[in-house]
Design a protein around this motif. Structure first.
Motif, PDB file in Angstrom:
ATOM      1  N   SER A  10      12.744  -7.589  19.899  1.00 56.20           N
ATOM      2  CA  SER A  10      11.786  -6.351  20.052  1.00 56.20           C
ATOM      3  C   SER A  10      10.629  -6.698  19.588  1.00 56.20           C
ATOM      4  O   SER A  10       9.468  -6.606  20.298  1.00 56.20           O
ATOM      5  N   GLU A  11      10.319  -7.383  18.210  1.00 56.79           N
ATOM      6  CA  GLU A  11       9.330  -7.584  17.607  1.00 56.79           C
ATOM      7  C   GLU A  11       8.339  -8.863  18.369  1.00 56.79           C
ATOM      8  O   GLU A  11       7.049  -8.811  18.472  1.00 56.79           O
ATOM      9  N   LEU A  12       9.143  -9.791  18.692  1.00 51.26           N
ATOM     10  CA  LEU A  12       8.570 -10.852  19.707  1.00 51.26           C
ATOM     11  C   LEU A  12       7.919 -10.361  20.933  1.00 51.26           C
ATOM     12  O   LEU A  12       6.715 -11.034  21.038  1.00 51.26           O
ATOM     13  N   ILE A  13       8.813  -9.587  21.523  1.00 51.55           N
ATOM     14  CA  ILE A  13       8.232  -9.041  22.877  1.00 51.55           C
ATOM     15  C   ILE A  13       6.809  -8.366  22.501  1.00 51.55           C
ATOM     16  O   ILE A  13       5.903  -8.318  23.398  1.00 51.55           O
ATOM     17  N   ARG A  14       6.792  -7.395  21.467  1.00 52.44           N
ATOM     18  CA  ARG A  14       5.781  -6.530  21.517  1.00 52.44           C
ATOM     19  C   ARG A  14       4.627  -7.010  20.815  1.00 52.44           C
ATOM     20  O   ARG A  14       3.560  -6.776  21.271  1.00 52.44           O
ATOM     21  N   HIS A  15       4.975  -8.126  19.793  1.00 46.58           N
ATOM     22  CA  HIS A  15       3.818  -8.485  18.883  1.00 46.58           C
ATOM     23  C   HIS A  15       3.590 -10.024  18.930  1.00 46.58           C
ATOM     24  O   HIS A  15       2.624 -10.755  18.479  1.00 46.58           O
ATOM     25  N   GLY A  16       4.591 -10.816  19.569  1.00 53.28           N
ATOM     26  CA  GLY A  16       4.620 -12.245  19.687  1.00 53.28           C
ATOM     27  C   GLY A  16       4.908 -12.722  18.198  1.00 53.28           C
ATOM     28  O   GLY A  16       4.943 -13.774  17.946  1.00 53.28           O
ATOM     29  N   ARG A  17       5.355 -11.827  17.212  1.00 50.07           N
ATOM     30  CA  ARG A  17       5.912 -12.155  16.010  1.00 50.07           C
ATOM     31  C   ARG A  17       6.601 -11.304  15.383  1.00 50.07           C
ATOM     32  O   ARG A  17       6.631  -9.957  15.888  1.00 50.07           O
ATOM     33  N   VAL A  18       7.342 -11.370  14.262  1.00 53.81           N
ATOM     34  CA  VAL A  18       8.031 -10.323  13.433  1.00 53.81           C
ATOM     35  C   VAL A  18       7.168 -10.033  12.327  1.00 53.81           C
ATOM     36  O   VAL A  18       6.857 -10.702  11.412  1.00 53.81           O
ATOM     37  N   ARG A  19       7.035  -8.623  12.380  1.00 54.73           N
ATOM     38  CA  ARG A  19       6.015  -8.461  11.106  1.00 54.73           C
ATOM     39  C   ARG A  19       6.854  -7.762   9.899  1.00 54.73           C
ATOM     40  O   ARG A  19       7.757  -7.259  10.310  1.00 54.73           O
ATOM     41  N   ARG A  20       6.168  -8.322   8.838  1.00 54.46           N
ATOM     42  CA  ARG A  20       6.971  -7.907   7.558  1.00 54.46           C
ATOM     43  C   ARG A  20       5.821  -7.527   6.676  1.00 54.46           C
ATOM     44  O   ARG A  20       4.597  -8.033   6.600  1.00 54.46           O
ATOM     45  N   GLY A  21       6.324  -6.710   5.525  1.00 56.05           N
ATOM     46  CA  GLY A  21       5.372  -6.208   4.551  1.00 56.05           C
ATOM     47  C   GLY A  21       5.021  -7.399   3.581  1.00 56.05           C
ATOM     48  O   GLY A  21       5.957  -8.114   3.288  1.00 56.05           O
ATOM     49  N   PHE A  22       3.730  -6.851   2.926  1.00 52.35           N
ATOM     50  CA  PHE A  22       3.370  -7.964   1.979  1.00 52.35           C
ATOM     51  C   PHE A  22       2.720  -7.245   0.701  1.00 52.35           C
ATOM     52  O   PHE A  22       1.846  -6.294   1.188  1.00 52.35           O
ATOM     53  N   VAL A  23       3.087  -7.435  -0.368  1.00 57.31           N
ATOM     54  CA  VAL A  23       2.745  -6.793  -1.471  1.00 57.31           C
ATOM     55  C   VAL A  23       2.161  -7.539  -2.547  1.00 57.31           C
ATOM     56  O   VAL A  23       1.368  -7.248  -3.589  1.00 57.31           O
ATOM     57  N   GLY A  24       2.155  -8.851  -2.178  1.00 59.73           N
ATOM     58  CA  GLY A  24       1.470  -9.661  -3.193  1.00 59.73           C
ATOM     59  C   GLY A  24       1.909 -10.212  -4.551  1.00 59.73           C
ATOM     60  O   GLY A  24       1.490 -10.289  -5.785  1.00 59.73           O
ATOM     61  N   ILE A  25       3.343 -10.209  -4.718  1.00 61.50           N
ATOM     62  CA  ILE A  25       4.265 -10.794  -5.832  1.00 61.50           C
ATOM     63  C   ILE A  25       5.199 -11.638  -5.547  1.00 61.50           C
ATOM     64  O   ILE A  25       5.589 -11.812  -4.581  1.00 61.50           O
ATOM     65  N   ALA A  26       5.322 -12.349  -6.571  1.00 65.04           N
ATOM     66  CA  ALA A  26       6.684 -13.340  -6.586  1.00 65.04           C
ATOM     67  C   ALA A  26       7.596 -12.842  -7.753  1.00 65.04           C
ATOM     68  O   ALA A  26       6.997 -11.949  -8.704  1.00 65.04           O
TER      69      ALA A  26
END
Length: 345
Positions: free
Chosen positions: A228-244
């Protein structure tokens, strides 16, 4: 006097159960064969050989071979990300030997899935994606693919385990992986794992070298989300908060004081300055134990929960700081995927 009649009746009763058991065994074996044959006949035409073409660093022709499964009559094909490996030039060959040029629509290395489309073709035989949550251990499954270049190979086995986790090449864990003992070899990658009803419930992804009968497939429910993500956006979106971070144990006294049942959590080890976690108030050494009320027992839980649904909206982080439970509101941005994956999550 010898009672012949009595002996005759006795012998007949003694032999009959053996005859019935043999007939039942034959019937069961026949039913098993029919189930596998039925799957091969129904889904086999939808399985394709996937060939990649590229040039190496020295300009020489290079490429690889794997499998894929057609999931829509207009030529949508699911396969593994490691099969296409970013290649733009692809060629598909179906079970009848028909060759089709194809192009990459998108891939998600974090789940080892890719979506490609066969060009200039219509009304192709397609297989349906099933519900992997309905699977049970011991259930019959069939794998179809091109192991070691032997096209349209069928193997059968059972579901050995459910809910496994498997490390992708990016370093991120693929969740809810299916373990099977259906024989797989290099070249099976990207092919379907199918139930006796002909539903694709997994995309074969990995074999443990040196082990026997331990193979893995990405669950179809995961594939549905990625698709679904690839069809809609061409990629899979994931959240980023900037930590390790790293997974650490939560001391029992801290858990009791905070009224939580975590035995472990995700400790922030490094933080990107100005990133969402930083602006939201998190600090290094904070131990994240909840995200929007869902338990976090380690880094992998944190990665899983930072999905597309949480991009751009306020997400509540419950953290232990010096043994005290505190809450912070963070607004994740979209994570930029790299190959290999960046260290920050």
């Amino acid at each position: 006097m010898l009672d012949v009649t009595h002996m005759s009746v006795f012998d007949t009763d003694d032999v009959q159960p053996h005859v019935d058991n043999a007939a039942q065994d034959a019937a069961l074996l026949d039913a098993y064969s029919h189930a596998v044959i039925g799957v091969a006949d129904r889904v086999g035409p939808a399985v394709v050989r996937v060939e990649t073409r590229r040039k190496d660093a020295k300009g020489r022709a290079a490429g690889g071979v794997g499998s894929g499964v057609i999931i829509a009559p207009d030529g949508l094909v699911l396969t593994n990300s490691h099969v296409v490996d970013g290649a733009r030039e692809l060629r598909l060959t179906d079970s009848e030997g028909r060759v089709m040029e194809a192009r990459l629509l998108g891939e998600d290395p974090d789940t080892d899935l890719a979506l490609i489309r066969a060009d200039s073709v219509r009304n192709l035989p397609a297989a349906a994606l099933g519900d992997s949550k309905a699977l049970r251990r011991g259930q019959l499954v069939v794998a179809i693919g091109n192991p070691l270049g032997f096209e349209s190979t069928v193997t059968a086995g059972v579901i050995s385990a459910l809910g496994r986790s498997l490390r992708a090449q990016t370093g991120r864990l693929i969740e809810d992986v299916i373990q099977t003992d259906a024989a797989l070899n290099p070249g099976n990658s990207g092919g379907p794992l199918v139930t006796s009803h002909g539903e694709v419930i997994g995309i074969n992804t990995a074999i443990i070298m040196g082990a026997q009968g331990i193979c893995f497939a990405v669950a179809s429910n995961t594939a549905q989300i990625v698709l679904s993500e690839l069809i809609r956006h061409g990629r899979v979106r994931r959240g980023f908060v900037g930590i390790a971070g790293q997974t650490v144990a939560v001391p029992r006294r801290h858990a009791l004081a905070a009224a939580i049942d975590n035995g472990s959590g995700a400790m922030v080890t490094t933080m990107e300055q100005g990133a969402p976690a930083d602006t939201g108030g998190l600090m290094t050494l904070d131990v994240i134990v909840r995200v929007d009320g869902e338990k976090v027992t380690g880094v992998d839980d944190l990665i899983r929960l930072l999905n597309a649904e949480r991009i751009g909206r306020i997400v509540t982080f419950d953290v232990l700081r010096r043994g005290m439970l505190r809450q912070f509101d963070v607004v994740p941005t979209e994570r930029v995927s790299t190959r290999p994956a960046a260290a920050a999550k």
